[in-house]
Scaffold this motif. Sequence first.
Motif, mmCIF file in Angstrom:
data_model
loop_
_atom_site.group_PDB
_atom_site.id
_atom_site.type_symbol
_atom_site.label_atom_id
_atom_site.label_comp_id
_atom_site.label_asym_id
_atom_site.label_seq_id
_atom_site.Cartn_x
_atom_site.Cartn_y
_atom_site.Cartn_z
ATOM 1 N N ARG A 155 -7.332 -9.067 5.396
ATOM 2 C CA ARG A 155 -8.309 -8.382 5.346
ATOM 3 C C ARG A 155 -7.500 -7.223 6.239
ATOM 4 O O ARG A 155 -8.129 -5.864 5.915
ATOM 5 C CB ARG A 155 -8.695 -8.598 6.277
ATOM 6 C CG ARG A 155 -10.492 -7.894 6.609
ATOM 7 C CD ARG A 155 -11.181 -8.267 7.769
ATOM 8 N NE ARG A 155 -10.862 -8.245 8.835
ATOM 9 C CZ ARG A 155 -10.119 -9.568 9.314
ATOM 10 N NH1 ARG A 155 -11.531 -10.734 9.140
ATOM 11 N NH2 ARG A 155 -10.320 -10.052 10.561
ATOM 12 N N GLU A 156 -6.161 -6.925 6.385
ATOM 13 C CA GLU A 156 -5.721 -5.951 6.791
ATOM 14 C C GLU A 156 -5.040 -5.143 5.826
ATOM 15 O O GLU A 156 -4.833 -4.020 5.427
ATOM 16 C CB GLU A 156 -5.100 -5.753 8.509
ATOM 17 C CG GLU A 156 -5.291 -6.708 9.240
ATOM 18 C CD GLU A 156 -3.909 -7.276 10.161
ATOM 19 O OE1 GLU A 156 -4.498 -7.050 11.110
ATOM 20 O OE2 GLU A 156 -2.957 -7.177 9.890
ATOM 21 N N ALA A 157 -4.684 -5.914 4.912
ATOM 22 C CA ALA A 157 -3.990 -5.193 3.769
ATOM 23 C C ALA A 157 -4.680 -3.649 3.113
ATOM 24 O O ALA A 157 -4.862 -3.289 2.317
ATOM 25 C CB ALA A 157 -3.510 -6.404 2.580
ATOM 26 N N GLU A 158 -6.127 -5.009 3.013
ATOM 27 C CA GLU A 158 -7.068 -4.013 1.833
ATOM 28 C C GLU A 158 -6.969 -2.984 2.724
ATOM 29 O O GLU A 158 -7.720 -2.329 2.123
ATOM 30 C CB GLU A 158 -8.371 -5.529 2.028
ATOM 31 C CG GLU A 158 -8.257 -6.559 0.339
ATOM 32 C CD GLU A 158 -9.776 -6.552 0.535
ATOM 33 O OE1 GLU A 158 -11.045 -6.809 1.215
ATOM 34 O OE2 GLU A 158 -9.415 -7.862 0.080
ATOM 35 N N GLU A 159 -7.919 -3.311 4.174
ATOM 36 C CA GLU A 159 -8.073 -1.864 5.084
ATOM 37 C C GLU A 159 -7.099 -0.950 4.478
ATOM 38 O O GLU A 159 -7.926 0.112 4.105
ATOM 39 C CB GLU A 159 -8.122 -1.815 6.552
ATOM 40 C CG GLU A 159 -9.808 -2.672 6.163
ATOM 41 C CD GLU A 159 -10.023 -3.806 7.464
ATOM 42 O OE1 GLU A 159 -10.564 -4.585 8.174
ATOM 43 O OE2 GLU A 159 -8.789 -3.679 8.720
ATOM 44 N N ALA A 160 -5.604 -1.453 4.869
ATOM 45 C CA ALA A 160 -4.819 0.037 5.199
ATOM 46 C C ALA A 160 -4.782 0.438 3.187
ATOM 47 O O ALA A 160 -4.635 1.478 2.945
ATOM 48 C CB ALA A 160 -3.820 -0.887 5.243
ATOM 49 N N ALA A 161 -5.318 -0.539 2.105
ATOM 50 C CA ALA A 161 -4.941 0.000 0.566
ATOM 51 C C ALA A 161 -6.047 1.141 1.091
ATOM 52 O O ALA A 161 -6.189 1.862 0.274
ATOM 53 C CB ALA A 161 -5.346 -0.738 -0.302
ATOM 54 N N ALA A 162 -7.383 0.569 1.296
ATOM 55 C CA ALA A 162 -8.730 1.770 1.358
ATOM 56 C C ALA A 162 -8.089 2.685 2.190
ATOM 57 O O ALA A 162 -9.260 3.714 1.628
ATOM 58 C CB ALA A 162 -10.142 0.511 2.153
ATOM 59 N N LEU A 163 -7.777 2.598 2.798
ATOM 60 C CA LEU A 163 -7.210 4.004 3.498
ATOM 61 C C LEU A 163 -6.822 4.671 3.154
ATOM 62 O O LEU A 163 -7.201 5.916 2.945
ATOM 63 C CB LEU A 163 -6.554 3.445 5.067
ATOM 64 C CG LEU A 163 -6.856 4.614 5.784
ATOM 65 C CD1 LEU A 163 -8.022 5.252 6.590
ATOM 66 C CD2 LEU A 163 -5.619 4.222 7.287
ATOM 67 N N GLU A 164 -5.541 4.677 2.600
ATOM 68 C CA GLU A 164 -4.507 5.186 1.339
ATOM 69 C C GLU A 164 -5.422 6.210 0.487
ATOM 70 O O GLU A 164 -4.822 7.138 0.169
ATOM 71 C CB GLU A 164 -3.741 4.101 1.160
ATOM 72 C CG GLU A 164 -2.722 4.759 1.228
ATOM 73 C CD GLU A 164 -1.316 4.190 0.867
ATOM 74 O OE1 GLU A 164 -0.431 4.372 -0.192
ATOM 75 O OE2 GLU A 164 -1.699 3.160 1.213
ATOM 76 N N GLU A 165 -6.374 5.480 -0.438
ATOM 77 C CA GLU A 165 -6.681 5.736 -1.499
ATOM 78 C C GLU A 165 -7.758 6.953 -1.303
ATOM 79 O O GLU A 165 -8.539 7.708 -1.085
ATOM 80 C CB GLU A 165 -8.074 4.211 -1.715
ATOM 81 C CG GLU A 165 -8.019 4.890 -3.289
ATOM 82 C CD GLU A 165 -8.666 3.519 -4.000
ATOM 83 O OE1 GLU A 165 -8.409 2.087 -3.907
ATOM 84 O OE2 GLU A 165 -9.923 3.721 -4.363
ATOM 85 N N SER A 166 -8.033 6.688 0.022
ATOM 86 C CA SER A 166 -9.726 7.630 0.519
ATOM 87 C C SER A 166 -8.693 8.063 1.292
ATOM 88 O O SER A 166 -8.967 10.173 0.777
ATOM 89 C CB SER A 166 -10.560 7.339 1.693
ATOM 90 O OG SER A 166 -9.795 6.746 2.866
ATOM 91 N N THR A 167 -7.517 8.843 1.484
ATOM 92 C CA THR A 167 -6.734 10.071 2.173
ATOM 93 C C THR A 167 -6.190 10.723 1.028
ATOM 94 O O THR A 167 -6.041 11.140 0.201
ATOM 95 C CB THR A 167 -5.547 9.180 2.801
ATOM 96 O OG1 THR A 167 -5.624 8.352 3.987
ATOM 97 C CG2 THR A 167 -4.574 10.367 3.493
ATOM 98 N N GLU A 168 -5.960 9.587 -0.227
ATOM 99 C CA GLU A 168 -5.822 11.047 -1.436
ATOM 100 C C GLU A 168 -6.515 10.422 -1.968
ATOM 101 O O GLU A 168 -5.822 12.094 -2.831
ATOM 102 C CB GLU A 168 -4.582 9.315 -2.979
ATOM 103 C CG GLU A 168 -3.124 8.858 -2.443
ATOM 104 C CD GLU A 168 -2.832 7.746 -3.060
ATOM 105 O OE1 GLU A 168 -4.072 7.310 -4.036
ATOM 106 O OE2 GLU A 168 -1.411 7.085 -2.686
ATOM 107 N N THR A 169 -7.534 10.765 -2.203
ATOM 108 C CA THR A 169 -8.870 11.150 -3.134
ATOM 109 C C THR A 169 -9.879 12.377 -2.543
ATOM 110 O O THR A 169 -10.411 12.783 -2.601
ATOM 111 C CB THR A 169 -9.790 9.623 -3.255
ATOM 112 O OG1 THR A 169 -10.243 9.470 -2.273
ATOM 113 C CG2 THR A 169 -9.168 8.785 -4.361
ATOM 114 N N ALA A 170 -9.135 12.747 -0.820
ATOM 115 C CA ALA A 170 -10.139 13.031 0.091
ATOM 116 C C ALA A 170 -9.513 15.486 -0.541
ATOM 117 O O ALA A 170 -8.948 15.079 -0.683
ATOM 118 C CB ALA A 170 -9.446 13.227 1.171
#
Length: 175
Positions: A152-167
């Motif tokens: 779950r932590e890895a998924e959350e980290a990946a989602a955060l990274e993706e949202s940072t990249e697409t912002a």
Amino acid sequence: MFELKINGKTHQVEVEADTPLLWVVREQLGMTGTKFGCGVGACGACTMHIGGTAVRTCILPVAAAVGSELTTIEGLDHAVQDAWIKHQVPQCGYCQSGQIMAAASLLHRTPEPTDADIDASMSNLCRCATYGAIREAIHSAAADLAAVKRAREAEEAAALEESTETAPSDAGASP
Ligand code: FES
Ligand code: FES
């Protein structure tokens, strides 16, 4: 009349205030997964959760449980149950609902218990001496829960990274 919240449902019971919670749950409400063993708080067969903590209910007056979230074995959904099956823990089975409730409470307090933690916390009695299997199953459930948490932590980290990249970048924006 007492109102009890058990496994997410509200029940009203007409009993004396000092009736043990175990009797109310088994006899008034018909949930017989929780067992009677000694009746004096010694064996743990009657263990339920009150607010997530394991409590021996053969010596707990029903009045003391009003206003709390109660969970019985019928309402538990926890990794320990899968681990119990995987490790084939029960023999006669009589003590096992209490053992499972105690184990789930232990893992809530101590997610990665040592053997010493298990021995100190699991004071429920088993006439079939399943203690070794119980210990293995608790370690197994702890490992399963830790793996789920890491995923779950890895998924959350990946989602955060993706949202940072697409912002949208504010580089070049007017002050
Ligand atoms: S029946 Fe409650 S501790 Fe034994
Ligand atoms: S499995 Fe028989 S008393 Fe524990």
